[in-house]
Design an enzyme around this catalytic site. Sequence first.
Site, PDB file in Angstrom:
ATOM      1  N   HIS A  56       0.854  -1.189   0.000  1.00 52.75           N
ATOM      2  CA  HIS A  56       0.000   0.000   0.000  1.00 52.75           C
ATOM      3  C   HIS A  56       0.890   1.239   0.000  1.00 52.75           C
ATOM      4  O   HIS A  56       1.537   1.535   0.988  1.00 52.75           O
ATOM      5  CB  HIS A  56      -0.927   0.008   1.222  1.00 52.75           C
ATOM      6  CG  HIS A  56      -1.748   1.258   1.296  1.00 52.75           C
ATOM      7  ND1 HIS A  56      -2.700   1.572   0.359  1.00 52.75           N
ATOM      8  CD2 HIS A  56      -1.737   2.300   2.162  1.00 52.75           C
ATOM      9  CE1 HIS A  56      -3.242   2.734   0.650  1.00 52.75           C
ATOM     10  NE2 HIS A  56      -2.679   3.213   1.731  1.00 52.75           N
ATOM     11  N   ASP A  58       1.164   5.095  -0.312  1.00 55.24           N
ATOM     12  CA  ASP A  58       0.472   6.383  -0.268  1.00 55.24           C
ATOM     13  C   ASP A  58       1.139   7.387  -1.199  1.00 55.24           C
ATOM     14  O   ASP A  58       2.358   7.592  -1.131  1.00 55.24           O
ATOM     15  CB  ASP A  58       0.480   6.945   1.160  1.00 55.24           C
ATOM     16  CG  ASP A  58      -0.425   6.153   2.075  1.00 55.24           C
ATOM     17  OD1 ASP A  58      -1.605   5.998   1.726  1.00 55.24           O
ATOM     18  OD2 ASP A  58       0.051   5.683   3.137  1.00 55.24           O
ATOM     19  N   ASP A 180      -7.599   1.671   2.075  1.00 55.00           N
ATOM     20  CA  ASP A 180      -7.256   2.558   3.193  1.00 55.00           C
ATOM     21  C   ASP A 180      -8.183   3.743   3.434  1.00 55.00           C
ATOM     22  O   ASP A 180      -8.242   4.231   4.551  1.00 55.00           O
ATOM     23  CB  ASP A 180      -5.807   3.060   3.024  1.00 55.00           C
ATOM     24  CG  ASP A 180      -5.228   3.631   4.307  1.00 55.00           C
ATOM     25  OD1 ASP A 180      -5.722   3.258   5.399  1.00 55.00           O
ATOM     26  OD2 ASP A 180      -4.289   4.447   4.254  1.00 55.00           O
ATOM     27  N   HIS A 430      -5.842   9.846  -0.666  1.00 53.06           N
ATOM     28  CA  HIS A 430      -6.583   9.862   0.599  1.00 53.06           C
ATOM     29  C   HIS A 430      -5.798  10.458   1.767  1.00 53.06           C
ATOM     30  O   HIS A 430      -6.318  10.467   2.890  1.00 53.06           O
ATOM     31  CB  HIS A 430      -7.117   8.461   0.934  1.00 53.06           C
ATOM     32  CG  HIS A 430      -6.060   7.390   1.006  1.00 53.06           C
ATOM     33  ND1 HIS A 430      -5.692   6.641  -0.083  1.00 53.06           N
ATOM     34  CD2 HIS A 430      -5.304   6.954   2.026  1.00 53.06           C
ATOM     35  CE1 HIS A 430      -4.755   5.782   0.273  1.00 53.06           C
ATOM     36  NE2 HIS A 430      -4.492   5.945   1.559  1.00 53.06           N
TER      37      HIS A 430
END
Length: 991
Positions: A56, A58, A180, A430
């Site tokens: 994951h 970001d 997420d 996000h």
Amino acid sequence: MATLVYTQFVFLLLFQSSVWGFPVRQTPQESPTCGYKSCHATKPGMLNVHLVPHTHDDVGWLKTVDQYFYGDRNDIQHAGVQYILDSVVDQLLKNPDRRFIYVETAFFYRWWKRQTDDMQNTVKQLVNEGRLEFVNGGWCMSDEATTHYSAVVDQMTMGLRFLNDTFGHCGRPRVAWHIDPFGHAREHASMFAQMGYDGFFFGRLDYQDRSRRMAAREQEMLWRASESLTPPMADLFTGILPNGYNPPEGFCWDQSCDDPPIRDDPDLEDYNVDDVVTRFLSIAHTQALVYKTNHIIMTMGSDFQYENANLWYKNLDKLIHYVNQQQSNGSKVNVLYSTPSCYLQELHRTNLTWPLKGDDFFPYADSAHDFWTGYFTSRPALKRYERISNSYLQTCNQLEVLGGPISRKGPFGAGDSETMKKAMAVAQHHDAVSGTEKQHVANDYARRLANGWAHCQVLVSNTLSSLSGSSAPRVYCEHLNISVCPLTETSKKFSVNVYNPLARPVSWPVRLPVNGTAYSISDANGKAVDSQVVPVSQATAAVRRGRGYAVNELLFQVQAPPLGYSTYSVSLLQNGAPSPQASPLPRAPKAVQNKFLRVTFDPETGLLSSLSNLETQQTVKLSQNFYWYNASDGKNSESIQMSGAYIFRPNTSTPFIISKTAKIETLQNSVVQEVRQWFSPWVSQVVRLYTDSRALELEWTVGPVPIGDDLGKEVISRLDSSINSSGVFYTDSNGREMLQRRKDYRPTWNLRQSEPIAGNYYPINSRAYIKDDKDQLTVVTDRSQGGGSIQDGSLEIMLHRRLLYDDVRGVGEPLNETSDIYPEGLVVRGRLLLSLSPPATAADTHRPLAQEVVLQPLITFTDGELHPNTRLEFSGLQAVLPPAVHLLTVSQWDQDSVLLRLEHQYQASESKEHSQPVSVNLQKLFSTLDVLGVSEMNLSANQWKDEMTRLDWKAESGEKPLPKREGDPSMWEVNLKPMEIRTFLLRVRQR
Ligand SMILES: *[C@@H]1O[C@H](CO)[C@@H](O)[C@H](O)[C@H]1NC(C)=O
Ligand SMILES: *[C@@H]1O[C@H](CO)[C@@H](O)[C@H](O)[C@H]1NC(C)=O
Ligand SMILES: [Zn+2]
């Protein structure tokens, strides 16, 4: 290369133009092994455990996107995406059974550019064989609470286009993956369905909802994500992942984890295979109890994992080997390398029916006092900047199309929309527009947007110069909201160009900082325009802090044609101080009104007291004031949770009033009536009614929020009305459809409410309303904000937050924004637009109103006299589009083609007049372009519409989706039904 081939191919079609769409398309090189066909076999009589290796990544959070890519600043967080991709590719090559999914195209694109041809071919091979699979595939994994659909569609389009251009058919993700984001919006699900995804997986939902769904085995469902679109158009299979997106406990084999490796040499110490297998089987069996089928999924990875992928894969290979070896001893568990789409395919093959979901997943709480409702408002200045940047990008895209090649290389140099597209795409992440990043990362997002503006400005100047025939240098004033614009402050003669990105004409108030006292203004036809000069308010002078020195503001109303501009000439008539009549009076008027609205004020307090719609003859009592919640510092008997960037947790449910009364100044003239309210040194407001507006404007200015008392503050504007709203209010989902919100209630489970304020907050992206049988009060916002209706008749909107503690969700900083210009705390200014209507016709006002706020005109200036041959007015459309139709996208796709999105902007049954099917003729659209060919695409423009086949899913309710949509009247005439968005690739030629 791909685009070149495409262009030639389009050219062919010119000769076959009687056929709907492009009849002959390159059949994608159907690889026998990518997509669903590349999945490993499962075992029917067993529990199949799908291991999904993933990372994951970001697109900015604790570090900037580029710091994450390079692995820079590992002192902040150890994370380097380039190494992850290097390492994963290497490891995938070592064993063809291995699988990996990759999600964020912003990173993949950065990596791909730097690879050799050899490496690129190797990766293509992995993709073609389904060993490396893209999921989601947007530029980033967008936030769902604070994003606007227009920007989300754009960022998905950009990421998916890169994947299609690079990998073709095998690069198209089948699954949406939002593991997420902190709560999930219904509109996102609707968009994903229309983008052709077969299913959607996520990790975070309310803890009460999750435990009920686990018990009922309802963690997988069919989300019917629109009340207007005909099923299954907005139906999306949706699954909740078992551990958020982490591996099961004890099975994390990344370099960032401490779990024991599999020690499988019996000659060595600490042999642990039996223990690992036993623990794993136990976890698998437990997990199977809360899902419906004999397939379960395990996410084997987490934040920025797989930098040294050998650690993970070596142990996963062994895990699969040893667990499956037990099958010879009668074990009924089968473990395999898998991907979300392979798991989804198995669920689909079961032919089961799935529970239907109609609402959304907001707000998200991970515990009784931990509601993630603060980020709906966090970093309000960044949220506004992101929103106007979207407006500017749409204008930039349109002017690139209308200007043709000269827009990119014209008299003002090389301009582009690409820089802004990328900056906006990154800003949808996000931890970007959500406001949950570290301060230096927030600064980086803003800097990228500013750079995007600079590139677009060159493009805009080129096009406007070409369309108008005037090469006078164009001046941009980005601080008009605080009355700063060096040109208008000093010039005696200048012109104002107002470009309108909407497909219908707009009338728009302009407010320019000036130092003269009288000006003459003429419109594009040379007609005089009424104008007024008023003194700059003290609040404005205080915010601008020495940037600009205008003493006055020049006010006038402008009109601009659809997708076009109009030019106004301004000449100074008189210098000196404004006439005494122009000066404000130090008291509240009894009322201000125009032909549409009337507002009254309480003479004692200076606050609003009522609002009337004069056309419909309705009146409601209405007061408005500012309050702040005292942010919890965690020293609390119920929970130690503090308010922070993510979490909103007030210490008490009663907010503190900032002032019961406001000091007032009133200004009334032929253009505007303003009541300037001063509540405290850090809160002021202008209640403003323009002469031809159907909305009352509340322009709020909040900050620097004082923290000398060591109390964090969350500032709200609260409207209290006589509307009998019965515990219900309504909010939009990503700027599109409205959702009903009921106090202390969730549509899908019995809520135990534990936070009376924070647990009743919802994201507001563009509007919210309360209503009863007679009256609807709608508030249109200028950015995403959080809000709630805590008492009947009341609507509160959180404007600004300043906090002293971190809320322990990882960001590691208190949300305490300062800047060089505002070292003692950010000052934020914004607007709420209020309208009052009967519920049956309210949408007729708030839909166009919200659209005007989202896509606002772009105002540019040129100094001095205009050349007499200058073209003062221009429209890129042949005719105004029907009021129900919104031109969502007009963007250059490649040399000869333009991406067009048409949207029906009303919901079904929302408006008697406008919630009707409407049609648009594509050939009669543009005034400067001939449309030669057309082909319809899915919403994200990565698939031809007629090649779009999605897995169909059955709902438990047993209802059969209706047959497919009926056709259009003709090739060029396209139908739009309520809330429909249709995406077309047009082959065009400049006239
Ligand atoms: C996808 O890319 C291929 C080339 O890789 C191209 O031929 C095709 O037209 C593209 N599809 C869409 C929908 O743009
Ligand atoms: C699902 O339905 C299809 C078609 O009716 C059938 O071939 C298949 O065997 C069914 N699968 C299961 C698991 O029942
Ligand atoms: Zn994340």
